[in-house]
Motif scaffolding. Structure first.
Motif, mmCIF file in Angstrom:
data_model
loop_
_atom_site.group_PDB
_atom_site.id
_atom_site.type_symbol
_atom_site.label_atom_id
_atom_site.label_comp_id
_atom_site.label_asym_id
_atom_site.label_seq_id
_atom_site.Cartn_x
_atom_site.Cartn_y
_atom_site.Cartn_z
ATOM 1 N N LEU A 2 0.886 -1.088 0.325
ATOM 2 C CA LEU A 2 -0.079 0.191 0.187
ATOM 3 C C LEU A 2 1.084 1.309 -0.048
ATOM 4 C CD1 LEU A 2 -2.709 -0.767 2.470
ATOM 5 C CD2 LEU A 2 -3.059 -0.735 -0.046
ATOM 6 N N ARG A 3 0.092 2.290 -1.086
ATOM 7 C CA ARG A 3 1.018 3.929 -0.916
ATOM 8 C C ARG A 3 0.191 4.788 0.757
ATOM 9 N NH1 ARG A 3 2.409 8.071 -4.997
ATOM 10 N NH2 ARG A 3 4.643 8.884 -3.812
ATOM 11 N N LEU A 4 0.278 4.826 1.503
ATOM 12 C CA LEU A 4 0.144 5.948 2.185
ATOM 13 C C LEU A 4 0.323 7.100 1.809
ATOM 14 C CD1 LEU A 4 0.288 4.169 5.950
ATOM 15 C CD2 LEU A 4 -1.269 3.557 3.175
ATOM 16 N N SER A 5 -0.551 7.970 2.064
ATOM 17 C CA SER A 5 -0.210 9.748 1.538
ATOM 18 C C SER A 5 -0.757 10.872 2.385
ATOM 19 C CB SER A 5 -0.220 10.398 0.454
ATOM 20 O OG SER A 5 -0.160 9.474 -0.677
ATOM 21 N N CYS A 6 -0.354 11.719 2.990
ATOM 22 C CA CYS A 6 0.033 12.195 3.922
ATOM 23 C C CYS A 6 0.161 14.677 3.443
ATOM 24 C CB CYS A 6 0.084 12.657 5.609
ATOM 25 S SG CYS A 6 0.099 13.921 6.300
ATOM 26 N N ALA A 7 -1.516 14.368 3.075
ATOM 27 C CA ALA A 7 -1.505 16.253 2.473
ATOM 28 C C ALA A 7 -1.696 17.161 3.287
ATOM 29 C CB ALA A 7 -2.579 16.008 1.525
ATOM 30 N N ALA A 8 -0.811 18.192 3.422
ATOM 31 C CA ALA A 8 -0.126 19.133 4.525
ATOM 32 C C ALA A 8 -1.085 20.392 3.343
ATOM 33 C CB ALA A 8 0.870 19.530 4.548
#
Length: 123
Positions: free
Chosen positions: A18-24
């Motif tokens: 899985l590729r997790l993303s965190c947008a700020a």
């Protein structure tokens, strides 16, 4: 002020990825070290990996070293966690956080947190 939104979690079989993303949000993303923690039911929040403000240095928990990769794109205000060779023991809610910690692995030193994204690995 920084707001963080994680995405990319889900249900995957053991051995999957899985590729997790965190947008700020906000214009100060590049001023913060970024980190991923995880928390399984009944357990304490656990350090997973971190990337320094410049993106030049990364750090990992021994339990994920060689399987997970953290990276950041300061232009996109986003930090990623590529998770490979997933195991059932990786099942947890994964959180990203931003801060300028003295100790990268101490969750109390991070000022900003996302809401978390669930990762479930079936055997």
């Amino acid at each position: 002020q920084v707001q963080l939104v994680e995405s990319g979690g889900g249900l995957v079989q053991a051995g999957g990825s899985l590729r997790l993303s965190c947008a700020a949000s906000g214009r100060t993303f590049s001023s913060y070290d970024m980190v991923w923690f995880r928390q399984a039911p009944g357990k304490e929040r656990e350090f997973v990996g971190a990337v320094r403000r410049s993106g030049g240095s990364t750090y990992y928990a021994d339990s994920v070293k060689g399987r997970f990769t953290i990276s950041r794109d300061n232009a996109k205000h986003t930090v990623y966690l590529q998770t490979n060779s997933l195991k059932p023991e990786d099942t947890a809610v994964y959180y990203c956080a931003a801060g300028v910690p003295a100790r990268l692995t101490n969750p109390r030193e991070y000022s900003y947190w996302g809401q978390g994204t669930q990762v479930t690995v079936s055997s």
